[in-house]
Design an enzyme around this catalytic site. Sequence first.
Site, short mmCIF file in Angstrom:
data_model
loop_
_atom_site.label_atom_id
_atom_site.label_comp_id
_atom_site.label_asym_id
_atom_site.label_seq_id
_atom_site.Cartn_x
_atom_site.Cartn_y
_atom_site.Cartn_z
CG ASP A 13 49.52 -18.31 -3.86
OD1 ASP A 13 49.19 -18.41 -5.06
OD2 ASP A 13 50.52 -18.88 -3.38
CE LYS A 16 47.54 -12.80 -8.02
NZ LYS A 16 48.06 -13.44 -6.80
N GLY A 40 48.61 -19.69 -10.12
CA GLY A 40 47.50 -20.63 -9.89
C GLY A 40 46.37 -19.83 -9.28
CG HIS A 41 45.15 -16.62 -10.69
ND1 HIS A 41 45.17 -15.54 -11.52
CD2 HIS A 41 46.35 -16.60 -10.04
CE1 HIS A 41 46.32 -14.89 -11.38
NE2 HIS A 41 47.05 -15.52 -10.50
CD GLN A 223 53.44 -14.64 -11.13
OE1 GLN A 223 53.37 -13.82 -12.02
NE2 GLN A 223 52.99 -15.87 -11.30
P1 GDP Z 1 45.54 -16.23 -6.31
O1 GDP Z 1 46.75 -16.88 -6.85
O2 GDP Z 1 45.80 -14.86 -5.79
O3 GDP Z 1 44.37 -16.27 -7.24
O4 GDP Z 1 45.12 -17.10 -5.03
P2 GDP Z 1 45.07 -18.72 -4.95
O5 GDP Z 1 43.89 -19.18 -5.69
O6 GDP Z 1 46.39 -19.31 -5.27
O7 GDP Z 1 44.91 -18.91 -3.38
C1 GDP Z 1 43.84 -18.32 -2.69
C2 GDP Z 1 43.07 -19.43 -1.98
O8 GDP Z 1 42.15 -18.83 -1.10
C3 GDP Z 1 42.23 -20.29 -2.90
O9 GDP Z 1 42.17 -21.58 -2.35
C4 GDP Z 1 40.85 -19.63 -2.85
O10 GDP Z 1 39.80 -20.53 -3.12
C5 GDP Z 1 40.82 -19.19 -1.42
N1 GDP Z 1 40.03 -17.99 -1.11
C6 GDP Z 1 39.93 -16.82 -1.80
N2 GDP Z 1 39.23 -15.91 -1.07
C7 GDP Z 1 38.90 -16.53 0.08
C8 GDP Z 1 38.22 -16.11 1.26
O11 GDP Z 1 37.79 -14.97 1.40
N3 GDP Z 1 38.08 -17.02 2.27
C9 GDP Z 1 38.57 -18.28 2.17
N4 GDP Z 1 38.39 -19.10 3.21
N5 GDP Z 1 39.23 -18.72 1.09
C10 GDP Z 1 39.40 -17.84 0.07
P1 IMO Z 2 49.85 -16.47 -8.13
O1 IMO Z 2 49.50 -15.74 -9.41
C1 IMO Z 2 52.84 -17.45 -5.12
C2 IMO Z 2 56.99 -17.74 -6.46
C3 IMO Z 2 57.62 -19.12 -6.43
C4 IMO Z 2 59.06 -18.76 -6.11
C5 IMO Z 2 59.25 -17.48 -6.91
C6 IMO Z 2 59.94 -17.68 -8.25
O2 IMO Z 2 49.14 -17.75 -7.97
O3 IMO Z 2 49.73 -15.56 -6.96
P2 IMO Z 2 59.07 -18.71 -10.56
O4 IMO Z 2 58.57 -20.07 -10.89
O5 IMO Z 2 58.10 -17.61 -10.83
O6 IMO Z 2 60.42 -18.43 -11.14
O7 IMO Z 2 59.32 -18.75 -8.95
O8 IMO Z 2 57.97 -16.93 -7.11
N1 IMO Z 2 55.72 -17.64 -7.22
C7 IMO Z 2 54.52 -17.54 -6.64
N2 IMO Z 2 54.15 -17.58 -5.35
N3 IMO Z 2 51.91 -17.25 -6.07
C8 IMO Z 2 52.26 -17.17 -7.36
O9 IMO Z 2 51.39 -16.86 -8.35
C9 IMO Z 2 53.62 -17.36 -7.71
N4 IMO Z 2 54.30 -17.38 -8.87
C10 IMO Z 2 55.58 -17.54 -8.56
O10 IMO Z 2 57.05 -19.92 -5.44
O11 IMO Z 2 59.19 -18.45 -4.75
MG MG Z 3 47.87 -18.62 -6.62
#
Ligand code: GDP
Ligand code: IMO
Ligand code: MG
Length: 427
Positions: A13, A16, A40-41, A223
Amino acid sequence: MPAYAVLGGQWGDEGKGKIVDYLAESAHMVARFSGGNNAGHTVINRWGEFKFHLVPSGIFWPHAICVIGNGVVTDPDVLLEEIEGLKKSGANVSQLIVSDRSHIIMPYHVALDRLEEKARGGDAIGTTGKGIGPVYSDKAARIGIRAGDLLEPESLFSRLKSILDLKNAIITKVYGGIPISLEEVYERCKYWCAHLGPYIQPTQPLIHQTLESNKSILLEGAQGSLLDLDHGTYPYVTSSYPTIGGACIGLGISPRSIAGILGVFKAYSTRVGAGPFPTELDDDIGKAIRERAWEYGATTGRPRRCGWFDAVAARYTVSINGFTSAILTRLDVLDVFSPVKICTAYELDGKIIDRFPGSLSDLERCKPIVEELPGWDKPTASATRLEDLPSRAIGYVRRIEEVIGCPIDLISTGPKRHETVVIRKFM
Ligand code: GDP
Ligand code: IMO
Ligand code: MG
């Protein structure tokens, strides 16, 4: 033959999705190589806000071929739902291809993931419940079903029968769960063949052709490195390889084709699920970061645990991946905090250490040693030029760079595509 990997440098998270959507403007292909719909991206651009679980985050660039590689595990229902949503938003999904070698998450994988977690009780990993552990276990045990198998439903029935005999015995006799119907699973496979079939093909020839014609590919990590099956905080990890080796295996490319390894880091730390987290803030500041940044999971909606930036952990992921650039996201979240803190070492049983321990029990006993820096007086939110950032925010970025031993070449100052500051162009 330039491929550029975009990898999570922490526990996932890191942002990416936003970074891949931004960088994909100059890529010919965007390829996911590991994990599944546990990811979840989030992508926010002029078409709206999207949370991709399987579809690569470059899908909105019409020139970018989007690949779900052999290392990815796919729940076909999740992918079909994502495709439908994209079609409604006007995206061109004909540029999407799914590797025939990628493994399919079956209903029994999801059931077993949940039953196994329940049986772990207080030691639960906090998985996403999407069947990830069970599907990768079956892949290693050589009883998995691959996307290419869906194209030959006739030969699938007998294989499914023997697998389900085994899985149902475990579901009912070990866990006291409800058995899964062979006929229903088989019907589902035929449905997936009809609807997902057109996307399934060998992906390696196209990937190699792209590299040979000197076109660039973004390798989209899912991840984070600290969730890596081998290098993460085992057993509180996922079941795949989000680190750089996973990119080569998960797409069938040579390390020699990789021109840049980009590590994405949040300006602070988060973790979702159980497991050690030395800089976790179990206090009002931790809560304030969560609420300000809306740190709730994009896949499960669970609150994310929040803490200060952990440079010990970051140095470790820099070294296992060999990051050529770091990308710092969510700097704007820290706009309202003063002081801001960076963990530069740990205290373990009275000793100061600067290395990330491999032992779970050691890591659980580590206390962060933090350095305080003054907050900044002007917001960084939405800035697009380095010269518009307040000097103390730049000081914070430079200090992180120094303590992790990797240049920060890009800063993200907001979730939208354009809210990005380029310090040094790397692709
Ligand atoms: P990922 O799994 O690495 O793609 O990240 P996620 O989407 O799960 O979580 C990142 C969160 O941060 C999302 O809600 C994005 O919309 C948000 N986000 C990404 N870059 C920025 C930033 O520079 N500033 C803020 N405020 N939010 C950001
Ligand atoms: P993105 O791509 C954050 C975590 C789960 C749990 C552990 C194992 O959005 O960054 P699993 O279901 O993979 O067997 O769970 O890994 N986990 C993540 N945490 N971002 C993710 O993906 C994750 N994918 C798995 O919360 O702790
Ligand atoms: Mg994510």
